[in-house]
Design an enzyme around this catalytic site. Structure first.
Site, short mmCIF file in Angstrom:
data_model
loop_
_atom_site.label_atom_id
_atom_site.label_comp_id
_atom_site.label_asym_id
_atom_site.label_seq_id
_atom_site.Cartn_x
_atom_site.Cartn_y
_atom_site.Cartn_z
N LYS A 35 0.84 -1.20 0.00
CA LYS A 35 0.00 0.00 0.00
C LYS A 35 0.88 1.26 0.00
CE LYS A 35 -0.31 -0.36 5.04
NZ LYS A 35 -1.10 -0.95 6.15
N ARG A 130 -10.65 -0.51 14.27
CA ARG A 130 -10.29 0.32 13.13
C ARG A 130 -11.08 -0.14 11.90
NH1 ARG A 130 -4.18 0.84 10.70
NH2 ARG A 130 -4.68 -1.26 10.02
N TYR A 244 16.92 29.91 9.86
CA TYR A 244 15.78 30.70 10.32
C TYR A 244 15.74 30.75 11.85
CZ TYR A 244 13.57 30.67 5.68
OH TYR A 244 13.27 30.85 4.36
N MET A 292 12.60 24.42 4.14
CA MET A 292 11.79 23.68 3.17
C MET A 292 12.66 22.84 2.25
SD MET A 292 9.06 25.10 0.36
CE MET A 292 8.08 25.99 1.55
C1 LIG Z 1 -0.33 -1.99 6.84
C2 LIG Z 1 -0.95 -3.30 7.19
C3 LIG Z 1 -0.19 -4.47 7.21
C4 LIG Z 1 1.32 -4.46 7.13
O1 LIG Z 1 1.81 -4.05 8.38
P1 LIG Z 1 3.39 -3.90 8.68
O2 LIG Z 1 3.42 -3.52 10.12
O3 LIG Z 1 3.88 -2.82 7.78
O4 LIG Z 1 4.02 -5.21 8.39
C5 LIG Z 1 -0.85 -5.68 7.36
N1 LIG Z 1 -2.21 -5.73 7.54
C6 LIG Z 1 -2.97 -4.60 7.58
C7 LIG Z 1 -4.45 -4.72 7.79
C8 LIG Z 1 -2.37 -3.35 7.41
O5 LIG Z 1 -3.12 -2.25 7.45
#
Ligand SMILES: *Cc1c(COP(=O)(O)O)cnc(C)c1O
Length: 349
Positions: A35, A130, A244, A292
């Site tokens: 992701k 969640r 700055y 920046m």
């Molecule tokens: C992001 C995520 C993972 C991967 O988690 P890591 O801690 O990066 O290995 C697995 N399952 C779900 C549901 C996630 O949101």
């Protein structure tokens, strides 16, 4: 060239996937979470590398992310979507052959009304609050959904990066109870859960951060190097300030290098006063506020004038930099900006 160089070691990503795969015995399959553009490192290249290493199941946050992955991998590998079947996603899910992880009765209804017969998975809430079906909701739907043959039934651990946290066992027990006698492949663990041991492995694991070299996978091979060119050096005389707000003042004659990246490139302003840059393995403190596009660095102790200084390197990995910024490796990686000159090494395809 003024651009900073971000080098991404695809060979290390493949090696980390293989090592996490080897950490689970026997029939446990290892997926890959890619992701957010493979945690900021490049969706298509990382997906191809992991497919070549042997991954067959990929996980994304939203359906829209999948187009690049399907294009990179072609038909075959399974692409799961954590956010499930959102209104308006049916065509994308069908056309790209995605597998939504149904999170609620509403999502299940959407899925079966729009694309009945299309593969799906189920996400259960085992305590994180969640995503996923809660125990009562799942109890009501379990027989119907099980009858439709989910590709996967999964949940997610809230505290797996703390092995001694009582939440791990609580979630394990609840996930076991919710899936007792269920005839479907099960998945509970991301990177942290893999390291908790075999009880947490079930049929499939879903590592993300460990593939990219981050904690809690302490044995991970480092994946990223970020090298910032020095634009200019100068001497700051005692009493003179840098940056700055005049927050840093030279006490002795100091050689200050200005490097070419800043908070717009994901090097958070919170690194002010805490960051180190590296000339090889020699640390050089950042001085003055992170701007920046620039950071000041005290290189008085170096015997030469470096052309570039590293801020991510073997001496300072993503978690060390994250700690300096008061955050986690995940945020450091996914913040890496779009201005870098990205180099990929160790590609296996
Ligand atoms: C992001 C995520 C993972 C991967 O988690 P890591 O801690 O990066 O290995 C697995 N399952 C779900 C549901 C996630 O949101």
């Amino acid at each position: 060239m003024g651009r900073a160089t971000l080098t991404i070691d695809l060979g290390a990503i493949a090696a980390n996937w293989r090592a996490l795969d080897a950490a689970t015995a026997g029939a446990v399959e290892t997926g890959a979470v890619i992701k957010a553009g493979a945690y900021g490192l490049g969706m298509g290249r990382v997906a191809r590398t992991l497919a070549h290493a042997g991954a067959r199941k990929f996980f994304l946050a939203i359906a829209e992310e999948a187009a690049a992955v399907r294009a990179a991998l072609g038909p075959g590998p399974e692409i799961y979507v954590f956010s499930g079947h959102m209104p308006g996603d049916a065509e994308l899910i069908r056309d790209l052959d995605l597998i939504p992880m149904l999170n609620s009765l509403d999502q299940a209804t959407e899925h079966f009304e729009r694309i009945a017969g299309h593969p799906f998975a189920v996400q259960l809430d085992s305590g994180m609050n969640r995503l996923g079906m809660e125990p009562a909701e799942w109890a009501a739907l379990r027989d119907v959904l099980a009858g439709e043959g989910p590709r996967l039934v999964a949940s997610h651990l809230a505290c797996a990066d703390e092995p001694d946290h009582e939440m791990n066992q609580i979630q394990l027990d609840l996930f076991r109870a919710m899936t007792a006698d269920l005839d479907a492949p099960l998945s509970l663990s991301a990177t942290g859960g893999i390291l908790l041991g075999t009880a947490y492995h079930f049929d499939l694991t879903r590592p993300g951060i460990g593939l990219y070299g981050g904690a809690p996978y302490a044995d991970a091979a480092p994946v990223v190097r970020l090298s910032l060119p020095v634009i200019q050096t100068r001497i700051a005389e005692p009493g003179e300030t840098v940056g700055y707000g005049n927050t840093w003042r030279a006490e002795v004659p100091s050689r200050i290098a200005t490097v070419n990246a800043g908070y717009a490139d994901g090097l958070m302003r919170a690194l002010t006063g805490t960051a180190q840059l590296y000339d090889g393995d020699v640390p050089c403190p950042a001085v003055g506020r992170v701007s920046m596009d620039m950071i000041g660095v005290d290189i008085t102790h170096l015997e030469h004038a470096p052309a570039a200084l590293d801020i991510l390197c073997p001496a300072q990995g993503v978690d060390a930099l994250a700690e300096a910024a008061g955050t986690i490796g995940y945020e450091v990686l996914t913040s890496l900006g779009s201005r870098y000159d990205r180099h990929y090494e160790g590609a296996e395809t």
